[in-house]
Design a protein around this motif. Structure first.
Motif, short mmCIF file in Angstrom:
data_model
loop_
_atom_site.label_atom_id
_atom_site.label_comp_id
_atom_site.label_asym_id
_atom_site.label_seq_id
_atom_site.Cartn_x
_atom_site.Cartn_y
_atom_site.Cartn_z
N ILE A 168 0.66 -0.75 -0.09
CA ILE A 168 0.17 -0.13 0.02
C ILE A 168 1.41 1.33 -0.31
O ILE A 168 0.77 2.10 -0.79
N VAL A 191 0.75 4.27 -2.32
CA VAL A 191 1.06 5.14 -2.28
C VAL A 191 2.00 6.69 -2.39
O VAL A 191 1.37 7.77 -3.22
N GLY A 250 -1.35 8.33 -4.36
CA GLY A 250 -1.53 8.78 -3.18
C GLY A 250 -0.81 10.69 -2.88
O GLY A 250 -0.83 11.08 -2.13
N ARG A 269 -1.63 10.83 1.65
CA ARG A 269 -1.13 10.13 1.97
C ARG A 269 -1.42 9.29 3.51
O ARG A 269 -1.66 8.18 3.66
N TRP A 270 -1.29 10.04 4.56
CA TRP A 270 -1.52 9.61 6.14
C TRP A 270 -2.76 9.39 5.58
O TRP A 270 -3.37 8.30 6.46
N LEU A 276 -4.90 7.76 3.53
CA LEU A 276 -4.63 6.19 3.81
C LEU A 276 -4.24 5.15 4.38
O LEU A 276 -4.21 4.37 4.66
N LEU A 277 -2.89 5.25 5.08
CA LEU A 277 -1.90 4.41 5.74
C LEU A 277 -2.78 4.74 7.16
O LEU A 277 -2.68 3.07 7.96
#
Lengths: 147, 147
Positions: A9, A13, A17, B19-20, B22-23
DNA sequence: CAGTATCCTCGAGGATACTG
DNA sequence: CAGTATCCTCGAGGATACTG
């Protein structure tokens, strides 16, 4: 090193992302291949478009194909890896339609070109073919997460 | 107004095109529900985690559920809308595995809990059930894109 | 433990002008 | 037309310290 590194992932990203990268890809999937087309469609600043196209080319998601010589001009085409992003885009679009769509605007439906019937993105079991939601999916070869 | 506004992809991008976010979502899908768990797993600064959790709650993708009183402590659970993001995460992971995976580390396989067989994310036709790639998908109610 | 508050830095983003 | 070059600004990101 944390779990944020080094898995599939976070690897993905890096590529998608990012707001503009994703919107550029959406544009290419929609048939916009030239710099000006994308810039006008997205309303993105040209330096940012240059940057994003370059990154997507570096990641081998897009490739430059000359469509004119003297002067040489390139258009941006999906690579195999780029085309493989189709389910990601479809899944995102489908979710946006269902949960985030401005009710005043019609959802953007995708259809199977042959059947003319709507497409759907799903996750299924490769063995029993059942459509799976989050509750029925777990990670393989991993003591069941105790944390 | 450009095409970047007001469609289902850009609506979804507000939520997950970061990014964050999604993480963080990936962490919650993996069973991390508490602030400290997510912070330690992701290596994210606490102010950023506060911000991202708050945004995901605002978007009704996560919800706060108290797990302790005096002092009250919350954990973050997926809402229905959040669980519906599962295909997006699976699609991203699948793509990362196939095209972006660091070859030295094993891919993270997801399996159907009942069958123990791998899952796959696909886009298919709701009529003929055929698995579709980008070439066989087009937009509905739209003169075929001539550009 | 789950945050909030502060502060600082760097770089993304955008506007504008320019060029082969 | 498809960019490149410059410049500026703002805010995201991170570190650190603090708190109920």
């Amino acid at each position: 090193m944390t779990a944020a590194d080094n898995d599939s992932i976070s690897a993905a990203v890096e590529v998608i992302g990012d707001r503009w990268s994703l919107l550029v890809l959406r544009g290419v999937f929609r048939g916009l291949h030239r710099f000006g087309e994308l810039r006008d469609d997205l309303g993105i600043a040209s330096n940012l478009l240059t940057d994003r196209l370059g990154r997507l080319v570096n990641y081998e998601v897009l490739e430059k194909v000359p469509y004119q010589h003297r002067p040489v001009r390139y258009e941006y085409r999906l690579t195999e890896s780029g085309r493989a992003l189709s389910p990601v885009l479809v899944a995102i679009m489908q979710w946006g339609d269902s949960y985030r769509q401005d009710p005043t605007s019609a959802p953007m439906t995708l259809v199977h070109a042959q059947c003319n019937a709507p497409v759907e993105n799903i996750t299924r079991c490769t063995q029993c073919n059942e459509v799976l939601d989050a509750q029925h999916i777990r990670r393989a070869d991993h003591r069941t997460s105790t944390t």
